[in-house]
Every structure is written in C-alpha cells, then in structure tokens.
Scaffold this motif. Structure first.
Motif, PDB file in Angstrom:
ATOM      1  N   TYR A   1       0.826  -1.195   0.000  1.00 27.71           N
ATOM      2  CA  TYR A   1       0.000   0.000   0.000  1.00 27.71           C
ATOM      3  C   TYR A   1       0.864   1.251   0.000  1.00 27.71           C
ATOM      4  N   ASP A   2       0.240   2.335  -0.423  1.00 32.01           N
ATOM      5  CA  ASP A   2       0.863   3.626  -0.208  1.00 32.01           C
ATOM      6  C   ASP A   2       0.666   3.955   1.267  1.00 32.01           C
ATOM      7  N   THR A   3       1.702   3.740   2.034  1.00 29.34           N
ATOM      8  CA  THR A   3       1.571   3.763   3.490  1.00 29.34           C
ATOM      9  C   THR A   3       1.160   5.130   4.010  1.00 29.34           C
ATOM     10  N   ASP A   4       1.614   6.184   3.382  1.00 33.92           N
ATOM     11  CA  ASP A   4       1.337   7.511   3.907  1.00 33.92           C
ATOM     12  C   ASP A   4      -0.137   7.867   3.829  1.00 33.92           C
ATOM     13  N   SER A   5      -0.794   7.411   2.793  1.00 34.15           N
ATOM     14  CA  SER A   5      -2.145   7.902   2.570  1.00 34.15           C
ATOM     15  C   SER A   5      -3.252   6.915   2.914  1.00 34.15           C
ATOM     16  N   VAL A   6      -3.012   5.607   2.736  1.00 33.69           N
ATOM     17  CA  VAL A   6      -4.145   4.694   2.842  1.00 33.69           C
ATOM     18  C   VAL A   6      -3.941   3.488   3.750  1.00 33.69           C
ATOM     19  N   GLU A   7      -2.705   3.197   4.129  1.00 35.41           N
ATOM     20  CA  GLU A   7      -2.519   1.979   4.921  1.00 35.41           C
ATOM     21  C   GLU A   7      -3.286   2.076   6.236  1.00 35.41           C
TER      22      GLU A   7
ATOM     23  N   THR B   1     -12.045 -10.867 -10.346  1.00 35.78           N
ATOM     24  CA  THR B   1     -12.414  -9.573  -9.790  1.00 35.78           C
ATOM     25  C   THR B   1     -11.393  -9.101  -8.756  1.00 35.78           C
ATOM     26  N   LEU B   2     -11.101  -7.824  -8.831  1.00 30.10           N
ATOM     27  CA  LEU B   2     -10.235  -7.135  -7.892  1.00 30.10           C
ATOM     28  C   LEU B   2     -11.101  -6.205  -7.049  1.00 30.10           C
ATOM     29  N   TYR B   3     -10.728  -6.060  -5.785  1.00 23.39           N
ATOM     30  CA  TYR B   3     -11.508  -5.207  -4.883  1.00 23.39           C
ATOM     31  C   TYR B   3     -10.609  -4.196  -4.179  1.00 23.39           C
ATOM     32  N   LEU B   4     -11.238  -3.110  -3.768  1.00 22.84           N
ATOM     33  CA  LEU B   4     -10.593  -2.161  -2.872  1.00 22.84           C
ATOM     34  C   LEU B   4     -11.623  -1.737  -1.833  1.00 22.84           C
ATOM     35  N   GLN B   5     -11.449  -2.231  -0.621  1.00 25.83           N
ATOM     36  CA  GLN B   5     -12.311  -1.824   0.490  1.00 25.83           C
ATOM     37  C   GLN B   5     -11.731  -0.564   1.095  1.00 25.83           C
ATOM     38  N   MET B   6     -12.533   0.484   1.135  1.00 23.17           N
ATOM     39  CA  MET B   6     -12.069   1.781   1.630  1.00 23.17           C
ATOM     40  C   MET B   6     -12.898   2.169   2.843  1.00 23.17           C
ATOM     41  N   ASN B   7     -12.257   2.285   3.978  1.00 21.51           N
ATOM     42  CA  ASN B   7     -12.909   2.656   5.234  1.00 21.51           C
ATOM     43  C   ASN B   7     -12.362   3.990   5.728  1.00 21.51           C
ATOM     44  N   SER B   8     -13.097   4.586   6.653  1.00 21.89           N
ATOM     45  CA  SER B   8     -12.670   5.860   7.257  1.00 21.89           C
ATOM     46  C   SER B   8     -12.272   6.868   6.184  1.00 21.89           C
ATOM     47  N   LEU B   9     -13.111   7.007   5.206  1.00 21.65           N
ATOM     48  CA  LEU B   9     -12.787   7.866   4.065  1.00 21.65           C
ATOM     49  C   LEU B   9     -12.673   9.330   4.491  1.00 21.65           C
ATOM     50  N   LYS B  10     -11.764  10.017   3.806  1.00 25.57           N
ATOM     51  CA  LYS B  10     -11.491  11.428   4.061  1.00 25.57           C
ATOM     52  C   LYS B  10     -11.736  12.235   2.781  1.00 25.57           C
ATOM     53  N   PRO B  11     -12.004  13.513   2.914  1.00 26.92           N
ATOM     54  CA  PRO B  11     -12.192  14.331   1.705  1.00 26.92           C
ATOM     55  C   PRO B  11     -11.000  14.252   0.747  1.00 26.92           C
TER      56      PRO B  11
END
Length: 124
Positions: free
Chosen positions: A59-65, A78-88
């Motif tokens: 992962y890009d550790t600074d922004s999304v890890e 199929t590939l997935y990306l689960q995104m939690n605690s989303l920020k603007p």
C-alpha cells in the motif's frame, strides 16, 4: 488482452466506506499483478495499492494503509478495494490496472491494462 471495468464509486460522507470492484475479462487474470491508482482533480495519477498473483499486498503507506484493503477473487476475475474511514482528500477517480509481471510495482509505466475509472467523492 485484458479488459478492466471498475464499479462501486460514489458520493460518501467523511468517515464512511465504499468497496470498489474491478471486473476483468480473460482467462489469465490470476497470473497478473493488479493495482489500484487514483487521480485527484488537477493532479497526477498515483499509486494506492497492489496485489500480486499470490495475494501479496502493498500500500501507499502515507495515505491509505490501515484504512484501505486490496483483495482479489481469481475465481471471479475480480479485484476489490475496500475503503474505510474515508477522508475528503480521498476524493479522486480510482483506476484498476494490470501488469504481466508477478511482482509489485508502484509505477504507472509498469501497468499495461487500465480500466476507465470510477469516481469517488468524499464530502466533509
């Protein structure tokens, strides 16, 4: 030849979650390293995460890890990306991509196949 189609984007409030999907055509999906990239308005496309054919992840550790999780289902192509605690600042067009090599890469140049992108907008 691999065709990639992303879905799952949308508008969500800060702190919310989304799961992006990337459906791949072809019989060799399981052999590709897959990646997610994103491009915010007026900015360059940047690396988010990759997953190898044997499910090694980075992962890009600074922004999304710690908030995002990449996974794949080779049986469903199929590939997935689960995104939690989303920020603007996560607001961007998200792209999935595939590369022939089995190793990780954060470089856009190393990915041969790209989807059309799906918009994610996070409101504050």
């Amino acid at each position: 030849q691999v065709q990639l189609v992303e879905s799952g984007g949308g508008l969500v409030q800060a702190g919310g979650s989304l799961r992006l999907s990337c459906a791949a055509s072809g019989r060799t999906f399981s052999s590709y390293t897959m990646g997610w990239f994103r491009q915010a308005p007026g900015k360059e496309r940047v690396f988010v995460a990759t997953i190898t054919n044997i499910a090694g992840v980075t992962y890009d550790t600074d922004s999304v890890e710690g908030r995002f999780s990449i996974s794949r289902d080779n049986a469903k192509n199929t590939l997935y990306l689960q995104m939690n605690s989303l920020k603007p600042e996560d607001t961007a067009v998200y792209y999935c991509a595939a590369r022939h090599s089995t190793g990780h890469s954060r470089s856009i140049k190393d990915y041969v196949y790209w989807g059309q992108g799906t918009q994610v907008t996070v409101s504050s």
